[in-house]
Design a protein around this motif. Structure first.
Motif, PDB file in Angstrom:
ATOM      1  N   VAL A   1       0.837  -1.209   0.000  1.00  0.00           N
ATOM      2  CA  VAL A   1       0.000   0.000   0.000  1.00  0.00           C
ATOM      3  C   VAL A   1       0.869   1.255   0.000  1.00  0.00           C
ATOM      4  N   ILE A   2       1.941   1.234   0.830  1.00  0.00           N
ATOM      5  CA  ILE A   2       2.837   2.386   0.876  1.00  0.00           C
ATOM      6  C   ILE A   2       3.526   2.584  -0.470  1.00  0.00           C
ATOM      7  N   GLU A   3       3.930   1.463  -1.102  1.00  0.00           N
ATOM      8  CA  GLU A   3       4.570   1.585  -2.411  1.00  0.00           C
ATOM      9  C   GLU A   3       3.617   2.194  -3.435  1.00  0.00           C
ATOM     10  N   GLU A   4       2.366   1.718  -3.425  1.00  0.00           N
ATOM     11  CA  GLU A   4       1.388   2.290  -4.345  1.00  0.00           C
ATOM     12  C   GLU A   4       1.134   3.755  -4.025  1.00  0.00           C
ATOM     13  N   THR A   5       1.036   4.046  -2.709  1.00  0.00           N
ATOM     14  CA  THR A   5       0.828   5.447  -2.315  1.00  0.00           C
ATOM     15  C   THR A   5       2.022   6.300  -2.708  1.00  0.00           C
ATOM     16  N   HIS A   6       3.228   5.753  -2.482  1.00  0.00           N
ATOM     17  CA  HIS A   6       4.449   6.493  -2.846  1.00  0.00           C
ATOM     18  C   HIS A   6       4.501   6.733  -4.346  1.00  0.00           C
ATOM     19  N   ARG A   7       4.155   5.700  -5.113  1.00  0.00           N
ATOM     20  CA  ARG A   7       4.152   5.859  -6.565  1.00  0.00           C
ATOM     21  C   ARG A   7       3.119   6.909  -6.987  1.00  0.00           C
ATOM     22  N   ASP A   8       1.930   6.830  -6.338  1.00  0.00           N
ATOM     23  CA  ASP A   8       0.889   7.809  -6.662  1.00  0.00           C
ATOM     24  C   ASP A   8       1.319   9.219  -6.268  1.00  0.00           C
ATOM     25  N   LEU A   9       1.952   9.328  -5.081  1.00  0.00           N
ATOM     26  CA  LEU A   9       2.432  10.653  -4.651  1.00  0.00           C
ATOM     27  C   LEU A   9       3.531  11.167  -5.574  1.00  0.00           C
TER      28      LEU A   9
ATOM     29  N   ARG B   1       1.834  12.486  -8.488  1.00  0.00           N
ATOM     30  CA  ARG B   1       1.216  13.777  -8.165  1.00  0.00           C
ATOM     31  C   ARG B   1       2.246  14.881  -8.049  1.00  0.00           C
TER      32      ARG B   1
END
Length: 617
Positions: A235-243, A246
């Protein structure tokens, strides 16, 4: 129940370790209890062996009493021996039903004592039965042999107990070692290795590596924790990738905004500096299209009276805005920033009632402009409106300044050269009449010619002064520098006159118009003093009082001003009064008590007037 316990052991490392610790504790307690029971059982074996040894001694004592025919001693020995056998039976807890070798031997010894040895010995001791010495000894030895066999049985029993105790200790030691090994193995396999993997995973996550492969598959708490950390890292990796996406998008937007702000800043700077001309608008239009990404732009500039644009600037290949409406309706009829049916955005360049034209942006059908782009177009249109307003206002100011300067030139020509030429014209007319008259003497003609010469010299001097006045400008040195230059000019022409300047306006922010009028006033007053006072000293003072009012004094030590100063040679006084009126000030020209003329001028500059209004408000 066993299945439930097995599931608990498989699903909980804490329960597993707890079960191993409990088993280890049970083995230790069982070993201690068994050792206590076995040692308690073997506690009386030594006493039984000791009592058996005393039975042998009593058997020999009884045999000696019987041989010596001493019935009392024999009876006491027999009773003591019986008592010792009873003690052995009580200590060893032996009974007739016991199948052990020691119990059988004890029963045999007791039966032989009760049925054979005791009656025999007592009979011999009492004399009821006669037997020789060897026979009695033989019977006693035979009984002692049986007792020895009983002692040997007790010994074997004690050895068996010790062996059992030893076996029990070895078994408990083996079980304890096995359980400790299993506990350590379980800790290493189920706790240490998973914790190491979890620690490495957390360290990689802390370093920003969210793709660490956590190879930990189990059903216990650590397995659940590993699954949770793995899911969390994903989840953090996906969030990091999304961030990161962004941030990249926001960075691009900020860079785009920075380019637009830089463009607007440079445009505003160019507008404030008056650098935007009609020829430069095309370049600004193309740069605006480049920084905003908007194509198909039209900029139409119109005069207040015109119906068609005098300048039509375009950018883009697919412009169709001008094909939908005529120029007048496009420029005059757009008051909103919304597209029409042809998807054309129009931004009027309006300032009050003045319409300078329109900025048009065409878009393909069905494609709407984002709100930010509409704002950029509106801001660009406002900037163009401001530039047009400032340019028009500057042109009007320059036109007004030109007309005012022409009026001043005309007034000064009228007050100087025009009057001088009129005087010369009168003298020429006199000379013409004298020339036609026969009664005119040569002295009259010479007088007229002299007056013509003086008039021409005066006109030439006035022309040079006017040329000097018209060429006068304030350079980088400001008002003080211009005054010093004018004074230096007077000193060069009239070295016999001392001119003193007292300038205390260095900290006063004067407007260009105020500086020009002050310079002309001081110059006109000092020029009159130089040419008409016939003095040798002129003092010029410029000061400001506490209330912000500026005082200008030009004083000389000459002959003073006459009763009619507004004569022909003093036409500059009216010009000075007009300049004083332009600055909303007051001027006074008077005779000094100590001799000479004083020109005193007072006015309030714009900045001091605004400050007073602010204080009153």
């Amino acid at each position: 129940m066993p299945t439930r316990v097995f599931n608990r052991i498989r699903q909980s490392v804490v329960f597993r370790i707890g079960a191993l610790m409990l088993a280890t504790a049970l083995v230790a307690v069982s070993s201690m209890v068994a050792s206590y029971v076995i040692s308690d059982a073997a506690e009386n074996d030594a006493a039984a062996v000791n009592q058996s040894g005393s039975v042998r001694m009593l058997a020999y004592k009884l045999a000696a009493s019987a041989i010596n025919t001493n019935p009392d001693t024999a009876r006491l020995a027999a009773d003591e021996l019986t008592s010792r056998l009873n003690k052995i039976g009580g200590i060893s807890d032996l009974n007739g039903n016991d199948r052990q070798a020691g119990a059988e031997q004890f029963a045999r010894v007791r039966a032989q004592w009760e049925t054979q040895i005791r009656p025999y010995m007592l009979a011999i001791a009492s004399g009821e039965q006669v037997s020789d010495h060897e026979a009695v000894i033989a019977v006693a030895e035979h009984f002692v042999d049986e007792v020895d066999a009983l002692v040997l049985a007790f010994q074997h029993s004690a050895e068996a107990t010790v062996g059992l105790l030893r076996l029990m200790q070895l078994g408990s030691l083996f079980a304890t070692v096995t359980l400790v090994y299993l506990s350590l193995f379980t800790l290493s396999r189920s706790v240490e290795q998973p914790l190491k993997q979890l620690t490495d995973c957390c360290a990689n996550i802390a370093r920003g590596n969210f793709q660490y492969n956590l190879e930990l598959k189990s059903d216990d708490e650590l397995g659940l924790l590993a699954d949770t950390i793995s899911g969390m890292s994903k989840v953090i990796e996906e969030t990091h990738r999304d961030l990161a996406k962004r941030v990249k998008i926001k960075t691009t937007e900020l860079q785009h905004s920075h380019r637009i702000l830089n463009f607007q800043f440079r445009l505003a700077s160019a507008i404030s500096e008056g650098e935007i001309s009609h020829s430069g608008l095309q370049q600004w239009l193309e740069e605006f299209s480049e920084v905003t990404g908007l194509d198909n732009l039209d900029l139409c500039l119109m005069t207040p009276e015109g119906d068609t644009p005098y300048s039509h600037l375009t950018h883009g290949d697919d412009n169709a805005a001008c094909g939908t409406v005529d120029c007048q309706s496009c420029a005059r009829g757009c008051d909103i920033e919304m597209p029409d049916e042809a998807n054309v955005y129009r931004f009027p360049l309006e300032s009050g009632a003045r319409n300078y034209g329109v900025l048009v942006c065409s878009q393909p059908p069905g494609q709407k402009l984002p709100w930010q782009q509409v704002q950029h177009l509106s801001a660009f249109a406002n900037a163009l409106t401001t530039a047009s307003t400032l340019r028009e206002r500057g042109e009007q100011e320059r036109r007004a300044a030109l007309l005012d300067e022409r009026s001043i030139i005309a007034r000064e020509l009228h007050d100087s050269l025009a009057q001088s030429l009129s005087y010369l014209k009168i003298q020429v007319a006199r000379l013409n009449r004298c020339n036609k008259s026969e009664d005119t003497s040569r002295e009259d003609i010479s007088e007229i010619i002299e007056e013509l010469k003086r008039g021409l010299q005066n006109s030439y001097r006035q022309l040079r002064e006017l040329l000097t006045t018209f060429r006068l400008q304030i350079a980088d040195g400001g008002l003080r520098g211009a005054l010093l230059k004018a004074i230096e000019h007077y000193r060069e022409q009239h070295p016999e006159i001392g001119i003193e300047l007292e300038y205390n306006l260095a900290e006063v922010p004067l407007t260009p118009q105020e500086e020009i009028h002050l310079l002309q006033l001081v110059r006109e007053a000092s020029q009159n003093a130089v040419y008409h006072s016939h003095g040798d000293h002129i003092k010029i003072r410029l000061n400001m009082d506490f209330y912000g009012e500026i005082h200008v004094h030009v004083e000389d030590n000459g002959i003073g001003i006459g009763e009619s100063p507004e004569k022909r040679d003093h036409f500059g006084m009216s010009i000075m009064r007009e300049r004083a009126h332009s600055l909303a000030g007051s001027i006074e020209i008077c005779q000094r008590a100590e001799g000479g003329t004083a020109v005193q001028f007072h006015f309030t500059p714009d900045y001091a007037r605004e400050r007073k209004l602010h204080w009153h408000a």
